[in-house]
Enzyme design. Structure first.
Site, mmCIF file in Angstrom:
data_model
loop_
_atom_site.group_PDB
_atom_site.id
_atom_site.type_symbol
_atom_site.label_atom_id
_atom_site.label_comp_id
_atom_site.label_asym_id
_atom_site.label_seq_id
_atom_site.Cartn_x
_atom_site.Cartn_y
_atom_site.Cartn_z
ATOM 1 C CB SER A 1 11.251 -9.134 15.469
ATOM 2 O OG SER A 1 12.268 -8.184 16.048
ATOM 3 C CB SER A 29 1.327 2.827 4.527
ATOM 4 O OG SER A 29 2.667 1.340 4.461
ATOM 5 C CG ASN A 30 7.837 3.050 5.791
ATOM 6 O OD1 ASN A 30 7.979 4.145 6.148
ATOM 7 N ND2 ASN A 30 8.171 1.150 6.428
ATOM 8 N N GLY A 76 13.768 0.021 26.874
ATOM 9 C CA GLY A 76 13.146 -0.862 26.757
ATOM 10 C C GLY A 76 15.029 -1.714 25.752
ATOM 11 C CE1 TYR A 108 7.908 -4.819 13.612
ATOM 12 C CE2 TYR A 108 9.404 -5.106 15.609
ATOM 13 C CZ TYR A 108 8.188 -5.678 14.687
ATOM 14 O OH TYR A 108 9.226 -6.149 13.568
ATOM 15 C CG LEU A 141 24.057 2.307 15.572
ATOM 16 C CD1 LEU A 141 24.395 3.206 15.671
ATOM 17 C CD2 LEU A 141 24.965 0.529 15.844
ATOM 18 C CE LYS A 181 6.440 -8.347 12.921
ATOM 19 N NZ LYS A 181 6.554 -8.455 10.773
ATOM 20 C CG ASN A 235 -0.577 0.172 2.530
ATOM 21 O OD1 ASN A 235 0.962 0.046 2.269
ATOM 22 N ND2 ASN A 235 -1.172 -0.001 3.580
HETATM 23 P P1 NAD Z 1 9.596 -1.607 5.513
HETATM 24 O O1 NAD Z 1 8.365 -0.559 6.063
HETATM 25 O O2 NAD Z 1 10.447 -1.134 5.156
HETATM 26 O O3 NAD Z 1 9.144 -2.109 4.386
HETATM 27 C C1 NAD Z 1 6.834 -3.531 5.289
HETATM 28 C C2 NAD Z 1 6.107 -2.426 3.468
HETATM 29 O O4 NAD Z 1 5.184 -3.295 3.895
HETATM 30 C C3 NAD Z 1 6.014 -1.208 3.314
HETATM 31 O O5 NAD Z 1 6.159 -1.370 1.852
HETATM 32 C C4 NAD Z 1 4.994 -1.373 3.306
HETATM 33 O O6 NAD Z 1 4.400 -0.067 2.448
HETATM 34 C C5 NAD Z 1 4.093 -1.847 3.038
HETATM 35 N N1 NAD Z 1 2.963 -2.421 4.354
HETATM 36 C C6 NAD Z 1 2.371 -2.077 5.546
HETATM 37 N N2 NAD Z 1 1.737 -2.427 5.881
HETATM 38 C C7 NAD Z 1 0.376 -2.541 5.002
HETATM 39 C C8 NAD Z 1 -0.265 -3.195 4.506
HETATM 40 N N3 NAD Z 1 -1.642 -3.601 5.382
HETATM 41 N N4 NAD Z 1 -0.951 -3.898 3.192
HETATM 42 C C9 NAD Z 1 -0.024 -3.173 2.180
HETATM 43 N N5 NAD Z 1 1.470 -3.298 2.623
HETATM 44 C C10 NAD Z 1 1.548 -3.069 3.780
HETATM 45 O O7 NAD Z 1 9.960 -2.740 6.760
HETATM 46 P P2 NAD Z 1 11.136 -4.123 6.204
HETATM 47 O O8 NAD Z 1 12.197 -3.355 7.126
HETATM 48 O O9 NAD Z 1 11.666 -4.147 5.026
HETATM 49 O O10 NAD Z 1 10.347 -4.925 7.315
HETATM 50 C C11 NAD Z 1 9.686 -6.011 6.631
HETATM 51 C C12 NAD Z 1 8.991 -6.859 8.275
HETATM 52 O O11 NAD Z 1 10.125 -7.377 8.440
HETATM 53 C C13 NAD Z 1 7.933 -6.462 8.987
HETATM 54 O O12 NAD Z 1 7.053 -6.796 9.215
HETATM 55 C C14 NAD Z 1 8.867 -6.192 9.734
HETATM 56 O O13 NAD Z 1 8.289 -6.154 11.052
HETATM 57 C C15 NAD Z 1 9.690 -7.257 10.043
HETATM 58 N N6 NAD Z 1 11.324 -6.633 10.235
HETATM 59 C C16 NAD Z 1 12.107 -5.682 10.395
HETATM 60 C C17 NAD Z 1 13.437 -5.897 11.043
HETATM 61 C C18 NAD Z 1 14.722 -4.382 10.402
HETATM 62 O O14 NAD Z 1 14.710 -4.034 11.416
HETATM 63 N N7 NAD Z 1 13.789 -4.338 9.863
HETATM 64 C C19 NAD Z 1 13.873 -6.440 11.817
HETATM 65 C C20 NAD Z 1 13.292 -7.193 11.896
HETATM 66 C C21 NAD Z 1 11.758 -7.611 11.361
HETATM 67 N N1 UFG Z 2 21.558 2.705 19.302
HETATM 68 C C1 UFG Z 2 22.448 4.333 19.778
HETATM 69 N N2 UFG Z 2 21.742 5.314 18.951
HETATM 70 C C2 UFG Z 2 20.787 5.057 17.995
HETATM 71 C C3 UFG Z 2 20.176 4.060 17.612
HETATM 72 C C4 UFG Z 2 20.462 3.336 18.265
HETATM 73 O O1 UFG Z 2 22.843 3.734 20.103
HETATM 74 O O2 UFG Z 2 20.300 6.671 17.083
HETATM 75 C C5 UFG Z 2 22.254 1.625 19.844
HETATM 76 C C6 UFG Z 2 21.118 0.376 20.149
HETATM 77 O O3 UFG Z 2 20.545 1.307 21.346
HETATM 78 C C7 UFG Z 2 21.211 -0.615 20.276
HETATM 79 C C8 UFG Z 2 22.050 -0.869 18.745
HETATM 80 O O4 UFG Z 2 22.536 0.946 18.895
HETATM 81 O O5 UFG Z 2 21.976 -0.707 20.761
HETATM 82 C C9 UFG Z 2 21.475 -1.078 17.546
HETATM 83 O O6 UFG Z 2 19.354 -0.483 18.369
HETATM 84 P P1 UFG Z 2 18.256 -0.365 16.167
HETATM 85 O O7 UFG Z 2 17.343 0.492 17.107
HETATM 86 O O8 UFG Z 2 19.325 -0.499 15.802
HETATM 87 O O9 UFG Z 2 18.121 -1.669 17.020
HETATM 88 P P2 UFG Z 2 16.906 -2.284 17.879
HETATM 89 O O10 UFG Z 2 18.452 -3.832 17.786
HETATM 90 O O11 UFG Z 2 16.923 -1.610 18.941
HETATM 91 O O12 UFG Z 2 16.195 -3.187 16.912
HETATM 92 C C10 UFG Z 2 15.873 -3.446 16.457
HETATM 93 C C11 UFG Z 2 14.827 -2.958 15.362
HETATM 94 C C12 UFG Z 2 13.372 -3.811 15.871
HETATM 95 C C13 UFG Z 2 13.711 -5.124 15.726
HETATM 96 C C14 UFG Z 2 15.285 -5.630 16.465
HETATM 97 C C15 UFG Z 2 15.824 -6.640 16.145
HETATM 98 O O13 UFG Z 2 14.774 -1.804 15.150
HETATM 99 O O14 UFG Z 2 12.764 -3.636 15.372
HETATM 100 O O15 UFG Z 2 15.857 -4.790 16.027
HETATM 101 O O16 UFG Z 2 15.478 -7.683 15.191
HETATM 102 F F1 UFG Z 2 12.975 -5.844 16.696
#
Ligand code: NAD
Ligand code: UFG
Length: 332
Positions: free
Chosen positions: A124, A34-35, A293, A148, A199, A152, A32
């Site tokens: 995740s 949205s991101n 957190g 969030y 990060l 999951k 969609n």
């Molecule tokens: P992203 O936001 O780049 O991709 C998600 C996509 O889904 C976007 O393009 C958005 O437009 C679309 N979307 C959201 N809701 C929708 C809906 N209802 N219908 C249709 N499209 C929709 O995120 P990403 O980093 O590519 O992550 C993909 C998946 O992996 C997510 O489920 C996220 O929770 C999971 N995940 C991501 C990370 C990370 O660090 N990036 C870590 C663990 C898990």
């Molecule tokens: N950090 C900083 N400064 C920043 C951002 C992050 O010091 O501006 C540190 C955090 O404290 C952490 C490390 O960098 O120690 C990584 O942080 P991220 O926010 O990049 O990643 P997290 O591990 O906190 O979380 C990510 C995703 C979550 C996912 C998780 C495990 O954001 O959605 O990894 O997959 F659940």
């Protein structure tokens, strides 16, 4: 194979689509936007020289899902679509439960109706909560610390119940650690709007002088240098893990969960130093207080994913830092 990729124009989805096309698979995307942006479709074509079918719309929209399954003979679905920002989920929990849960339930209902029962789901490492031991194994206890993460874990439970109720389903739950980097072409990558939460996108914006300095959230953790330790994985390695998981669900019934990480933990300070060294740029930082957190350290035991999927990440931290910056330089 013909795959439906929900969220296929997003960060991880777009890289996965590229790897699937390179593998000779056919791809249908629903997103969609949205991101993400529609031009990702053109970029995917440019990288692969292959076509994809794109439906702009919401996974919650059952009529649209029906149209997709009627018009395409889908073998496997990879479900990326969802919201993913931890902080935003604390502020807007209903929006997260609504989008992440309803889209998954509607998707599974329509898959059931059309007899497509092969699914790969984006989970995740956040579902491990505060792990008692490291490295993290798939059978560790599951818990969450924010809405969030709870979406999951709830979806994982829904999928386990579904697979138990109907043995025809095959489901792979992929628990991602910290995906970073971008495709080496610099055409697709991660480009969050506003101030990044994570990060690597933050480091990139500091290096690119869009932000003044990085705030390092605490240097008093019980880790090698006091800063947080994570398992960063190159998004292209992660994408390749999905090709293997899709093959797994195509070939075998049942449900299982797999860690997708490298098994290596790097601290925030190590990440900053490596990024500076590889890209020959300065990343200014200040140490601030811990982020609420956050956990001290998190990295995967990767043995199970290797044994069951044959998955092993091959790209180095140098590749991750180089490709993350290259994407920004190419898209300035
Ligand atoms: P992203 O936001 O780049 O991709 C998600 C996509 O889904 C976007 O393009 C958005 O437009 C679309 N979307 C959201 N809701 C929708 C809906 N209802 N219908 C249709 N499209 C929709 O995120 P990403 O980093 O590519 O992550 C993909 C998946 O992996 C997510 O489920 C996220 O929770 C999971 N995940 C991501 C990370 C990370 O660090 N990036 C870590 C663990 C898990
Ligand atoms: N950090 C900083 N400064 C920043 C951002 C992050 O010091 O501006 C540190 C955090 O404290 C952490 C490390 O960098 O120690 C990584 O942080 P991220 O926010 O990049 O990643 P997290 O591990 O906190 O979380 C990510 C995703 C979550 C996912 C998780 C495990 O954001 O959605 O990894 O997959 F659940």
């Amino acid at each position: 194979m013909k795959l439906l990729i929900t969220g296929g124009t997003g960060y991880i989805g777009s890289h996965t689509v590229v790897e699937l096309l390179n593998n000779g698979d056919e791809v249908v995307i629903i997103d969609n936007l949205s991101n993400s942006k529609k031009d990702v479709i053109e970029k995917i074509k440019e990288i692969t020289n292959k076509e994809v079918t794109f439906y702009e719309g919401d996974v919650k929209d059952k009529n649209l899902l029906e149209e997709i399954f009627k018009n395409n003979k889908i073998d496997v679905v990879i479900h990326f679509a969802g919201y993913k920002a931890v902080g935003e989920s604390v502020e807007k929990p209903l929006m997260y439960y609504d989008n992440n849960l309803i889209s998954t339930i509607n998707l599974c209902e329509v898959m059931n109706k059309y007899g497509v029962k092969k699914l790969v789901f984006s989970s995740s490492a956040t579902v491990y909560g505060m792990p008692k031991e490291l490295p993290i194994k798939e059978d560790f206890p599951l818990s969450t610390t924010n809405p969030y993460g709870t979406t999951k874990l709830m979806i994982e439970n829904i999928l386990r119940d579904l697979a138990y109720s109907d043995k025809d389903w095959s489901i792979a739950i992929l628990r991602y650690f910290n995906p970073i980097g971008a495709h080496e072409s610099g055409l697709i990558g991660e480009n969050p709007n506003g101030i990044p939460n994570n990060l690597m996108p933050y480091i990139v914006k500091v290096a690119n002088k869009e932000l003044d300095h990085l705030n390092i959230f605490g240097d008093d953790y019980d880790t090698k240098d006091g800063t947080g330790v994570r398992d960063y994985i190159h998004v292209v390695d992660l994408a390749k893990g999905h090709v293997l998981a899709a093959k797994k669900v195509f070939d075998e019934k049942g449900i299982d969960a797999y860690n997708l990480g490298t098994g290596n933990g790097y601290s925030v300070l190590e990440m900053v130093k490596k990024f500076e060294e590889v890209n020959n740029v300065k990343v200014n930082y200040v140490i601030t207080k811990r982020r609420e957190g956050d956990i001290a350290a998190c990295y995967a035991d990767t043995n199970y994913a290797f044994e069951k999927l044959g998955f092993k990440a091959t790209k180095t931290l140098d590749d991750m830092c180089k490709d993350a910056y290259n994407f920004v330089l190419k898209n300035r």
